[in-house]
Design a protein around this motif. Structure first.
Motif, short mmCIF file in Angstrom:
data_model
loop_
_atom_site.label_atom_id
_atom_site.label_comp_id
_atom_site.label_asym_id
_atom_site.label_seq_id
_atom_site.Cartn_x
_atom_site.Cartn_y
_atom_site.Cartn_z
N ALA A 38 35.03 94.98 16.56
CA ALA A 38 34.43 94.68 15.26
C ALA A 38 32.92 94.68 15.46
CB ALA A 38 34.90 93.33 14.72
N PRO A 39 32.16 95.10 14.44
CA PRO A 39 30.71 95.21 14.62
C PRO A 39 30.00 93.88 14.82
CG PRO A 39 31.35 95.61 12.33
CD PRO A 39 32.61 95.58 13.13
N ASP A 40 30.63 92.77 14.41
CA ASP A 40 29.95 91.48 14.50
C ASP A 40 30.25 90.73 15.78
OD1 ASP A 40 32.59 91.12 13.81
OD2 ASP A 40 32.21 89.46 12.44
N ILE A 41 30.97 91.33 16.73
CA ILE A 41 31.28 90.66 17.99
C ILE A 41 30.09 90.82 18.94
CG2 ILE A 41 32.73 90.74 20.06
CD1 ILE A 41 35.08 91.35 18.33
N SER A 42 29.54 89.70 19.37
CA SER A 42 28.40 89.76 20.29
C SER A 42 28.69 89.14 21.64
CB SER A 42 27.18 89.06 19.67
OG SER A 42 27.46 87.69 19.41
N GLU A 43 29.68 88.22 21.71
CA GLU A 43 30.02 87.56 22.97
C GLU A 43 31.53 87.41 23.09
OE1 GLU A 43 26.77 84.41 24.17
OE2 GLU A 43 27.10 84.31 22.00
N VAL A 44 32.07 87.90 24.21
CA VAL A 44 33.52 87.90 24.44
C VAL A 44 33.82 87.17 25.74
CG1 VAL A 44 35.54 89.34 24.90
CG2 VAL A 44 33.89 90.04 23.17
N LEU A 45 34.85 86.35 25.71
CA LEU A 45 35.34 85.67 26.90
C LEU A 45 36.72 86.21 27.25
CD1 LEU A 45 35.32 83.36 29.06
CD2 LEU A 45 36.39 81.92 27.30
N GLU A 46 36.90 86.58 28.50
CA GLU A 46 38.23 86.93 29.00
C GLU A 46 38.69 85.84 29.94
OE1 GLU A 46 40.77 90.40 31.32
OE2 GLU A 46 38.60 90.60 31.14
N ILE A 47 39.90 85.34 29.73
CA ILE A 47 40.47 84.34 30.63
C ILE A 47 41.65 84.97 31.37
CG2 ILE A 47 39.66 82.32 29.37
CD1 ILE A 47 42.29 82.12 27.95
N ALA A 48 41.89 84.48 32.61
CA ALA A 48 42.92 85.06 33.47
C ALA A 48 42.71 86.56 33.61
CB ALA A 48 44.32 84.73 32.95
N ALA A 49 41.50 86.95 33.96
CA ALA A 49 41.11 88.36 33.99
C ALA A 49 41.74 89.13 35.14
CB ALA A 49 39.59 88.48 34.08
N GLY A 50 42.27 88.44 36.15
CA GLY A 50 42.88 89.14 37.27
C GLY A 50 41.87 90.01 37.99
N THR A 51 42.27 91.24 38.29
CA THR A 51 41.37 92.16 38.99
C THR A 51 40.59 93.05 38.03
OG1 THR A 51 43.20 93.74 39.28
CG2 THR A 51 42.78 92.18 41.09
N GLY A 52 40.58 92.69 36.74
CA GLY A 52 39.63 93.30 35.82
C GLY A 52 40.10 94.51 35.04
N VAL A 53 41.38 94.73 34.89
CA VAL A 53 41.83 95.93 34.17
C VAL A 53 41.38 95.89 32.71
CG1 VAL A 53 44.14 94.94 33.75
CG2 VAL A 53 43.78 97.42 33.59
N VAL A 54 41.51 94.73 32.05
CA VAL A 54 41.03 94.61 30.67
C VAL A 54 39.51 94.54 30.63
CG1 VAL A 54 41.00 93.11 28.63
CG2 VAL A 54 43.16 93.62 29.76
N THR A 55 38.92 93.88 31.61
CA THR A 55 37.46 93.78 31.66
C THR A 55 36.82 95.15 31.67
OG1 THR A 55 37.93 91.95 33.20
CG2 THR A 55 35.62 92.46 32.75
N ARG A 56 37.38 96.06 32.44
CA ARG A 56 36.83 97.41 32.51
C ARG A 56 36.93 98.12 31.16
NH1 ARG A 56 39.20 96.67 37.63
NH2 ARG A 56 41.18 97.70 37.15
N VAL A 57 38.02 97.87 30.43
CA VAL A 57 38.15 98.47 29.10
C VAL A 57 37.19 97.82 28.12
CG1 VAL A 57 39.75 98.92 27.20
CG2 VAL A 57 40.55 99.11 29.54
N LEU A 58 37.02 96.51 28.20
CA LEU A 58 36.04 95.82 27.36
C LEU A 58 34.65 96.42 27.56
CD1 LEU A 58 37.11 92.10 27.93
CD2 LEU A 58 37.25 93.33 25.75
N ALA A 59 34.26 96.61 28.82
CA ALA A 59 32.94 97.13 29.13
C ALA A 59 32.76 98.55 28.61
CB ALA A 59 32.70 97.08 30.64
N ARG A 60 33.85 99.29 28.56
CA ARG A 60 33.78 100.68 28.10
C ARG A 60 33.84 100.81 26.58
NH1 ARG A 60 38.56 102.69 30.15
NH2 ARG A 60 39.55 102.72 28.10
N GLU A 61 34.65 99.96 25.93
CA GLU A 61 34.95 100.15 24.51
C GLU A 61 34.06 99.34 23.57
OE1 GLU A 61 37.24 102.26 23.18
OE2 GLU A 61 37.61 103.03 25.21
N LEU A 62 33.59 98.17 23.99
CA LEU A 62 32.80 97.33 23.08
C LEU A 62 31.36 97.84 23.00
CD1 LEU A 62 34.05 93.72 23.90
CD2 LEU A 62 34.90 95.33 22.18
N ALA A 63 30.68 97.46 21.95
CA ALA A 63 29.29 97.85 21.77
C ALA A 63 28.46 97.41 22.97
CB ALA A 63 28.74 97.22 20.49
#
Length: 267
Positions: A38-63
């Motif tokens: 969403a365009p108004d998302i400026s800060e995201v928290l990931e919990i239980a991130a493990g080895t970062g599979v979702v983190t890598r997608v967040l970094a690629r897909e979010l603004a």
């Protein structure tokens, strides 16, 4: 849940990332992140991130201006994630999802992929996610459906029961696949102070070049490893899992069903 079920050591973290992440976690990473875009998302928290599979997608897909904080209870998992890296800077931080070290209302979104099953106090963890969310912020998390419809895991746990009949290792059924009832998930979310969640059950495919890959993934890349080693030889158990997977899925590339619940709710 055993107290050891949430402990992922360095050696487990490496097998987890190498074999389990592409096998079962990658298919659900992008669908979870798309619920946050969403365009108004400026800060995201990931919990239980493990080895970062979702983190890598967040970094690629979010603004590009969106700040990402990725946390996990196990520093070994975060070390593995940081070593792999992300497309842009991410703040890695060790944290317990049930006691988040952040002030109230400081994130626009909280995401947790396949971590909720490991929380001893799930309602408490959800309440913490709600606490750190700004009004209108979105909480997205996923849980596995029952083990019988997650075919590789079901096959591996049956193989373990055949070689350890007097005391079969039950980690996979007990914890990753032990929190699958939609009514229970909904009740926990409501008790945490959220409204009615949206829950979508999503079926994907888990594929590997051979049965050896899922055998390694589950026997070496999860706390099932510790249960096996407490009962016998890890290599022997892994070979038994591979034989069972081969018998069910064939001698070449293997393809099994996986199914999970994607949960989304706003503060």
């Amino acid at each position: 849940m055993s107290a050891d079920d949430s402990v992922f050591t360095g050696v487990v973290a490496k097998f987890y990332e190498t074999y389990l992440v592409p096998l079962i976690f990658e298919p659900y990473a992008l669908p979870a992140v798309r619920l946050l875009t969403a365009p108004d998302i400026s800060e995201v928290l990931e919990i239980a991130a493990g080895t970062g599979v979702v983190t890598r997608v967040l970094a690629r897909e979010l603004a590009t201006g969106t700040a990402i904080v990725a946390t996990d209870l196990n520093q070994a998992m975060l070390d593995q994630a940081a070593a792999i890296g992300t497309a842009r800077p991410v703040q890695w931080r060790q944290a317990d999802a049930q006691q988040l070290p952040f002030p109230d209302a400081c994130f626009d979104a909280v995401v947790c992929q396949f971590g909720a099953m490991f929380f001893p106090d799930r309602t408490g963890a959800y309440a913490e996610a709600r606490r750190v969310l700004r009004p209108g912020g979105r909480f997205v998390f996923s849980t596995w459906d029952r083990i019988q419809v997650n075919e590789f895991a079901d096959t591996v746990i049956a193989a373990m029961a055949s070689i350890f009949p007097d005391d079969p290792p039950r980690f996979l059924a007990r914890t990753p696949h032990g929190y699958h009832e939609i009514s229970t998930i909904t009740a926990d979310v409501l008790r945490a102070g959220f409204g009615e969640p949206r829950i979508d059950t999503v079926t994907e495919r888990s594929r590997a070049e051979s049965a050896h890959i899922p055998a390694l993934a589950y026997c070496h890349g999860t706390p099932l490893r510790d249960e096996i080693e407490a009962r016998g030889d890890l290599d022997m158990a892994t070979a038994a899992a591979e034989r069972a997977l081969t018998a069910r899925f064939g001698t070449d590339a293997v393809d099994g069903m996986i199914r999970a619940h994607l949960v989304s709710v706003r503060r």
